[in-house]
Design a protein around this motif. Structure first.
Motif, PDB file in Angstrom:
ATOM      1  N   MET A   6      -2.721  -1.652  -5.840  1.00 23.99           N
ATOM      2  CA  MET A   6      -4.082  -2.013  -6.258  1.00 23.99           C
ATOM      3  C   MET A   6      -4.099  -3.302  -7.066  1.00 23.99           C
ATOM      4  N   GLU A   7      -3.044  -3.567  -7.812  1.00 25.91           N
ATOM      5  CA  GLU A   7      -2.990  -4.779  -8.634  1.00 25.91           C
ATOM      6  C   GLU A   7      -3.081  -6.044  -7.786  1.00 25.91           C
ATOM      7  N   ASN A   8      -2.622  -5.988  -6.551  1.00 20.53           N
ATOM      8  CA  ASN A   8      -2.558  -7.186  -5.722  1.00 20.53           C
ATOM      9  C   ASN A   8      -3.930  -7.800  -5.465  1.00 20.53           C
ATOM     10  N   ASP A  67       5.137  -0.944  -2.607  1.00 20.83           N
ATOM     11  CA  ASP A  67       3.995  -1.812  -2.904  1.00 20.83           C
ATOM     12  C   ASP A  67       4.161  -3.184  -2.258  1.00 20.83           C
ATOM     13  N   ALA A  68       5.294  -3.836  -2.505  1.00 22.15           N
ATOM     14  CA  ALA A  68       5.514  -5.178  -1.970  1.00 22.15           C
ATOM     15  C   ALA A  68       5.552  -5.166  -0.445  1.00 22.15           C
ATOM     16  N   ASP A  69       6.165  -4.126   0.114  1.00 21.03           N
ATOM     17  CA  ASP A  69       6.238  -4.006   1.565  1.00 21.03           C
ATOM     18  C   ASP A  69       4.846  -3.792   2.158  1.00 21.03           C
ATOM     19  N   THR A  70       4.025  -2.987   1.491  1.00 19.81           N
ATOM     20  CA  THR A  70       2.656  -2.738   1.952  1.00 19.81           C
ATOM     21  C   THR A  70       1.810  -3.999   1.873  1.00 19.81           C
ATOM     22  N   TRP A  71       1.982  -4.756   0.798  1.00 14.57           N
ATOM     23  CA  TRP A  71       1.174  -5.964   0.646  1.00 14.57           C
ATOM     24  C   TRP A  71       1.503  -7.005   1.716  1.00 14.57           C
ATOM     25  N   GLN A 108      -0.768 -10.249   5.898  1.00 16.62           N
ATOM     26  CA  GLN A 108      -0.731 -10.729   7.278  1.00 16.62           C
ATOM     27  C   GLN A 108      -2.026 -10.434   8.032  1.00 16.62           C
ATOM     28  N   ASN A 109      -2.579  -9.228   7.820  1.00 16.48           N
ATOM     29  CA  ASN A 109      -3.741  -8.795   8.601  1.00 16.48           C
ATOM     30  C   ASN A 109      -5.079  -9.136   7.964  1.00 16.48           C
TER      31      ASN A 109
END
Length: 736
Positions: free
Chosen positions: A552-554, A667-671, A676-677
């Motif tokens: 969520m922080e991203n 988190d980093a992998d999800t972001w 990208q999308n």
């Protein structure tokens, strides 16, 4: 003759025991009268205690104004007795054990006790008192004993085991299979396979641990509230922003020091002082006041060193009793990491790069000190001050420049905007819902179709009756196991400075990011869509539960989101792109320090809980040896020292504080996917909601993550984000 008055628990037990028995008709008239009186007294308690009656408030929110201190103990007593009877009924059933009459019945039991404990411990954390702390001390071992009564019940375990052994023949849903597995493992891990002597030992260990953990937290709160730095010379405020000075004046008045300024070890007071105060000796005094909490050898018994050592010793003894090498081995069996070796494997990948970066940062600060003619060596209490000076010099970014754009109310609206863009969730403030404190604001939450899905409370301001830190929890979790979809009541607690006069609360960038973080937990609780209460919301392993909050922080860093809420509180001007660019450029600044101080605490946690001895340690010597072993530089103190490490000694993070960085991998992998999308790509957002936010602990989290991501997470996005890899290292990791 004075009539004997039974305690609530005695009444409840007697009432349960005096139900008609088809095999006996020997009750005398006097026994019947006693039963009737007991039943009436019990009914009186249930009908008059607001903790035991159905709330008439909207959404069933607890009617806080009706709850008095004298209601807690009778409610606990009754609810404990009722839960005991429910468990005994399941254990003594003559029916053949089935999933429904054993596993599901256990899941449904204890609802009254769950409600009482939820309300009490929520308020004890947010608005405590000496009376509540006394009740917590009294009830903690009682609840521990009840837990032991359940998991050491041989009859009950035999029924659970009978169902578990036929699990492959049962046609169970995935969440039911998880519930069965978890139930069986909980009994085994709770000591069900021990002999009677060892069961008695386990009960004793659990009872001691429950008492000591409560005492640790109480001591820390007392230590935090006791320290104050009183400044009576205005010149000593040099460098501090006006709003921080004004807040310190208010604190001084509240503490009986009119005409002065008072700074405390609460973070909203401590952090800005260490960042901006020019007076080095005063920075040192406040910093040492903070890091010595629980380590002052107090005559007033608030010292936590011996408590921590005793807790670690008892935990080791418990682990040994249950057949585990260390307490960390016991805990991590149920975590994503599984073993201490896997935890160290991750930390060992990150630590060398983080420490090397921190050393570079320290050298830069020493260079600045020398260039300014400072005749001293950088110390830990200098770090925030010089880091801010370098940030300003290197990136032309002063944290005070950003604060006018991050008013508290606007930042909360930014979070709401993000949730609506991602999942169509909206929030409507309600003033007709009970509040446990005047600081609370309450919102009804709606899904994208307009359906009401829950209640969200915010409690943002620091106060002495509230423990430090930031967290999310619930007054009621979402569940469907009684035939209806029960809507959650979720709350976020933070510790921001109070508004001064008519001015709004202005947040630093980090404080605003924390609000987004805690909302990440809240949205998981609000969007939960599970059947069993024990699996919904944030019912997840410690090293996975921080993943949604960190994701969520991203969004807060994204220009599209900032443009919606980051507006100057006076002019309404949207935060300039030039300032956003500076924030993003400085995003990796000071990450050596941030990662190192966090990881030092995570490694300290692991050291305490991989002890292979019951011998109580000298906490200061133990901590120093642990930090020397990993090479921590003297300019950095672990984020949490032993004396105030409440996460692990008074909370649920023992052997789990590493979980923040483990979760950071997801988190980093999800972001990477959202980047990208598109940060609001609906297909990605819906997949994340379906497989991460809604599912809670219904299945193995890794299975659910793979459904969302299509692969296991990679480590390199995390290291890249923190600026801990060279281009060559990054390239090599991507190719692996």
């Amino acid at each position: 003759m004075k009539k004997a008055v039974l305690s609530p628990i005695a009444m409840a037990v007697m009432l349960a025991a005096c139900q008609p028995d088809s095999t006996s008709n020997t009750n005398t008239d006097q026994q019947k009268i006693t039963q009737q009186e007991t039943a009436q007294q019990t009914n009186d308690i249930v009908n008059t205690n607001p903790l035991l009656t159905q709330s008439s408030a909207p959404f069933g929110v607890p009617e806080f104004s009706k709850i008095k201190i004298e209601h807690y103990e009778p409610a606990f007593e009754f609810a404990i007795a009722k839960n005991k009877q429910q468990i005994d009924d399941i254990a003594n059933s003559t029916e053949t054990p089935t999933f429904e009459n054993t596993i599901e019945s256990m899941e449904k039991s204890g609802q009254a006790l769950n409600h009482v404990t939820t309300v009490f411990y929520a308020l004890n954390g947010t608005d405590t008192s000496k009376e509540m702390q006394s009740i917590a001390k009294k009830m903690s071992p009682r609840l521990s004993a009840l837990n032991d009564d359940i998991y050491l019940n041989a009859k009950l375990f035999s029924r659970v085991k009978a169902v578990y052994e036929q699990k492959d023949q049962l046609d169970l849903r995935a969440d039911q299979q998880t519930l069965l597995d978890d139930s069986y493992q909980s009994f085994v891990r709770g000591g069900a396979n021990l002999n009677d002597a060892d069961k008695a030992t386990l009960r004793d260990l659990n009872g001691q641990l429950s008492k000591l953990s409560v005492q640790f937290g109480e001591n820390l709160l007392a230590e935090t509230n006791a320290f104050e730095l009183v400044i009576d010379n205005k010149e000593d405020l040099a460098g501090l922003p006006d709003d921080i000075i004004a807040a310190a004046a208010v604190t001084a008045t509240e503490r009986g020091h009119d005409g002065t300024w008072v700074f405390t070890t609460h973070r909203p007071s401590k952090n800005p002082f260490l960042t901006y105060a020019e007076n080095r000796e005063l920075r040192k005094a406040l910093y040492e006041g903070y890091i010595q909490r629980g380590d002052n050898d107090n005559a007033n018994a608030n010292d936590n060193k011996k408590l921590a050592s005793k807790i670690a010793s008892l935990r080791y003894q418990k682990a040994q009793l249950l057949g585990y090498k260390t307490y960390a081995n016991f805990v991590l069996e149920k975590a994503m990491a599984k073993t201490p070796e896997n935890v160290y494997g991750l930390l060992d990948q990150v630590w060398p790069a983080a420490l090397a970066q921190a050393k570079k940062e320290a050298a830069d600060m020493q260079d600045m000190i020398d260039a300014e003619g400072g005749d001293f060596t950088l110390a830990a209490y200098d770090w925030w001050y010089y880091a801010e000076k370098i940030r300003k010099a290197r990136y032309d970014l002063d944290a005070e420049q950003t604060k006018p754009y991050f008013s508290l109310d606007a930042t909360r609206e930014g979070v709401f905007y993000t949730a609506e863009k991602l999942w169509g969730v909206t929030f409507k403030e309600r003033d007709d819902i009970p509040k446990y404190h005047p600081d609370v604001r309450t919102f009804e939450v709606f899904d994208k179709g307009g359906e009401s899905i829950g209640v969200y409370m915010t409690d943002y301001y620091v106060r002495e009756s509230k423990r430090g830190g930031a967290w999310m929890n619930s007054y009621r979790k979402q569940q469907k196991m009684f035939g209806e979809n029960v809507k959650p009541i979720i709350y976020n607690v933070l510790n921001y400075p109070r508004p001064v006069g008519d001015a709004p609360v202005l947040l630093t960038f980090d404080q605003a990011s924390t609000l987004f973080h805690e909302f990440g937990h809240a949205i998981q609780g609000l969007l939960s869509d599970g059947y069993y209460q024990s699996q919904t919301g944030t019912s997840l392993p410690r090293d996975y539960v921080e993943y949604p909050s960190q994701v969520m922080e991203n969004w807060m860093m994204e220009p599209e989101v900032l443009a919606q809420f980051a507006k100057h509180y006076q002019t309404g001007e949207v935060i300039p792109k030039t300032l956003i660019d500076k924030i993003q450029a400085a995003g990796k600044f000071n990450q050596g320090f941030a990662t190192t101080e966090y990881m030092a605490a995570a490694l300290l946690d692991m050291k305490w809980h991989t002890l292979e001895t019951a011998t109580e340690q000298d906490a200061d010597a133990f901590e120093k040896a642990a930090m020397d072993e990993i090479g921590l530089i003297p300019e950095i103190t672990p984020r949490y020292r032993t004396g105030y490490f409440s996460h692990i000694f008074a909370g649920g993070y023992a052997s789990g504080y590493y979980g923040y960085i483990w979760s950071n991998i997801y988190d980093a992998d999800t972001w990477q996917v959202f980047s990208q999308n598109g940060i609001f790509d609906q297909e990605t957002a819906n997949g994340y909601r379906e497989h991460v936010l809604e599912t809670g602990g219904t299945e193995d989290p890794m299975i659910m993550y793979r459904r969302f991501r299509g692969q296991d997470p990679k480590v390199w996005p995390l290291l890249e984000r923190r600026g801990l890899l060279s281009e060559e290292q990054l390239k090599a990791m991507k190719e692996q």
